[in-house]
Write an enzyme that holds these catalytic residues in place. Structure first.
Site, PDB file in Angstrom:
ATOM      1  N   ARG A 174       0.847  -1.199   0.000  1.00 49.07           N
ATOM      2  CA  ARG A 174       0.000   0.000   0.000  1.00 49.07           C
ATOM      3  C   ARG A 174       0.881   1.248   0.000  1.00 49.07           C
ATOM      4  O   ARG A 174       1.522   1.566   0.998  1.00 49.07           O
ATOM      5  CB  ARG A 174      -0.934   0.022   1.209  1.00 49.07           C
ATOM      6  CG  ARG A 174      -1.774   1.306   1.270  1.00 49.07           C
ATOM      7  CD  ARG A 174      -2.969   1.210   2.186  1.00 49.07           C
ATOM      8  NE  ARG A 174      -2.629   1.217   3.600  1.00 49.07           N
ATOM      9  CZ  ARG A 174      -3.526   1.365   4.588  1.00 49.07           C
ATOM     10  NH1 ARG A 174      -4.815   1.524   4.285  1.00 49.07           N
ATOM     11  NH2 ARG A 174      -3.164   1.341   5.846  1.00 49.07           N
ATOM     12  N   ASP A 200      -3.669   2.900  14.091  1.00 44.30           N
ATOM     13  CA  ASP A 200      -2.856   3.614  13.111  1.00 44.30           C
ATOM     14  C   ASP A 200      -3.414   5.016  12.944  1.00 44.30           C
ATOM     15  O   ASP A 200      -4.205   5.477  13.773  1.00 44.30           O
ATOM     16  CB  ASP A 200      -2.775   2.849  11.792  1.00 44.30           C
ATOM     17  CG  ASP A 200      -4.125   2.722  11.080  1.00 44.30           C
ATOM     18  OD1 ASP A 200      -5.101   3.384  11.493  1.00 44.30           O
ATOM     19  OD2 ASP A 200      -4.199   1.961  10.094  1.00 44.30           O
TER      20      ASP A 200
END
Length: 557
Positions: A172, A458
């Protein structure tokens, strides 16, 4: 941003200036040819990227003026026509459990060995994008693709190596909006995602296709998109990369995270733009909640309840999930579920059992709804989630062509915009503040994936916390304080911040608090929560604090 002298220098092509610290291992990644490949991508697509970012801003201006996102009448023919994406490649037909995490060396090995079907190596929300993390991440992924990666843990006297069978690697890159301040191309910062994608693809394409992809790949996850025009740019980038590597068109495959509210109305269009490169869509539900607040920030009637109350049981979240499944399966690609952020709770068997049951219940809901796979943040969850999905898939590789979710065909704009229900509380404000500050403190010191209160957090969690605080402060929301309603005024927020900073110091210990960047993180977080205008991303404000420029050959700073 700080500067210092450079011991060596990178062999950069004309127009490219690398200002990150020189390292011999990094130089094997930042070769002249690799940098030239990244520069070509930026030069070819920068105008389209600028247009896409301005289109985002223009759309937000419409929402701020009272408008609401919705399905685009101009692309109705795409939504209503019968078309399908390219067939799912055999090596990724079964994606029932995927694990995600930063591109840190030990994490890469453990994730690939975890028993998951896929490991999403993250340059985005789970990574603090300082120079060392980004470049070491590229080194780690190169070694992983080549099968040579190892890690010596001297404290535990253990060496970590890859098993014979590993998860399939997806990468990603960062979103379109993020710059790479350590690399200048024609005098302007490089586009972060083109650096992440370009360096990985350039160095690993051939080995990946031979070792992992069975003639396909590489495979990617694409974050933070808001419109199909952004998917079109990615499709063109993929075409250009395939041409440069002389590999068949459609070799690269990418799964798009539907993690912004505007993108929920663009699922068909996004798949259509990527139809020769698509590997499906994923419910990026934490960022989706963040985007709901950010997109509707000028709508005082859209105040969210405590973020822990905005689960998949909320009507708007359920509609989003079901529409994603219907859309993906209609177009012949995977529909991936959301993250299980829980981590094992050692020393408290009862709490651990409760957390695992919550995970099991959530994943049972997903597979029964028709999701082909799902995400986990910790290797300790892979077995439990795998059992749930194995039973749900009943021997199949996925549910494409099995679960069609025709009942979701009628989901309308109002369904996706329905107001979540629940209470707004002082405790919710406290949790947002405590988690947001601790995450930012870790991010500033180089850690982007942080265990907090038995969850792996996150940047998405920090963003939800930040925008919800901002929304409540902006509209003086009434918060429940043990049965008493209090309007959230700046004075109340200041008192909560002071008290939560005290709690953080007690929880982490005085020495760690003193050595950490908690005060700096608090300053950034509070400034963002109190801002007159909501910034698009918390990390944009903090990014300059982690950019360290070194002088390149022949330059003086």
């Amino acid at each position: 941003m700080t500067t210092s002298k450079l011991a060596g220098y990178y062999d950069a092509p004309e127009g490219v200036d690398v200002r990150g610290r020189y390292d011999e291992e990094f130089a094997k990644i930042l070769t002249r040819d690799a940098l030239e490949f990244v520069a070509r991508l930026q030069r070819q697509f920068r105008r389209q990227i600028r247009h896409a970012m301005e289109s985002r801003r223009e759309a937000q201006r419409r929402y701020d003026a009272g408008g609401l996102p919705g399905f685009d009448p101009a692309t109705r023919f795409i939504r209503e026509s019968d078309w399908v994406c390219a067939p799912v490649p055999p090596p990724i037909a079964n994606r029932m459990v995927e694990i995600t995490g930063p591109v840190e060396r030990k994490m890469v090995i453990n994730a690939l060995n975890s028993g998951a079907k896929v490991f999403m190596a993250d340059f985005e929300d789970a990574l603090s994008p300082n120079w060392e993390n980004l470049m070491k991440g590229q080194v780690n992924l190169r070694d992983a693709v080549n099968g040579t990666i190892s890690f010596e843990d001297r404290e535990r006297k253990r060496v970590y190596k890859l098993n014979e069978t590993t998860a399939k690697l997806f990468v990603r890159p960062r979103g379109w909006h993020l710059k790479e301040g350590h690399i200048l191309i024609d005098g302007e910062p490089a586009v972060g995602c083109l650096v992440d994608f370009g360096l990985f693809f350039f160095h690993n394409c051939a080995a990946y296709r031979a070792n992992q992809g069975q003639g396909f790949g590489p495979f990617f996850y694409l974050p933070k998109m808001e419109h199909s025009r952004e998917a079109r740019i990615w499709n063109n980038v993929f075409n250009r990369a395939e041409e440069s590597a002389s590999i068949p068109a459609g070799s690269i495959r990418a799964t798009v995270l539907i993690e912004t509210l505007p993108a929920a109305f663009q699922m068909n269009e996004i798949l259509y733009e990527l139809r020769s490169h698509s590997a499906g869509l994923n419910c990026g539900r934490w960022d989706y909640i963040f985007s709901y607040v950010k997109t509707l920030r000028a709508h005082p009637d859209r105040l969210l309840p405590d973020r822990v109350s905005v689960g998949m049981w909320q009507s708007m979240m359920r509609s989003y999930s079901h529409l994603l499944i219907f859309t993906c399966h209609r177009r012949g690609v995977h529909a991936l579920g959301g993250m299980a952020a829980q981590i094992p709770i050692r020393g408290d068997p009862a709490a651990h059992a409760k957390a695992i049951e919550a995970v099991r219940s959530d994943k049972l809901r997903e597979v029964r709804a028709g999701h082909d796979g799902t995400w986990a943040a910790h290797p300790g969850l892979i077995g439990e989630i795998g059992t749930v999905f194995e039973e749900g898939l009943a021997g199949r590789e996925n549910l494409i062509g099995v679960v069609r979710r025709e009942d979701a065909a009628g989901i309308c704009e109002e369904d996706l915009l329905e107001r979540p229900r629940g209470r707004r509380t002082i405790e919710g404000l406290r949790l947002n503040t405590r988690v947001g500050i601790q995450y930012m403190a870790a991010w500033l010191t180089g850690t982007g994936s942080v265990p907090l209160y038995n969850l792996m957090e996150d940047a998405a969690t920090a963003e939800i916390s930040r925008v919800q605080n901002w929304q409540w402060i902006r509209y003086k929301a009434l918060l429940d304080a043990e049965g008493v309603e209090l309007a959230l005024m700046p004075e109340l927020f200041a008192r909560v911040v002071e008290e939560e900073m005290g709690r953080i110091e007690r929880e982490v210990g005085m020495e760690k608090f003193r050595r950490g960047m908690f005060k700096e993180a608090c300053s950034i977080f509070v400034r963002q929560c109190m801002a007159a205008e909501l910034d698009d991303f918390l990390t944009l404000d903090a990014y300059n604090q982690i950019v360290i420029h070194h002088s390149s050959a022949g330059s003086s700073l």
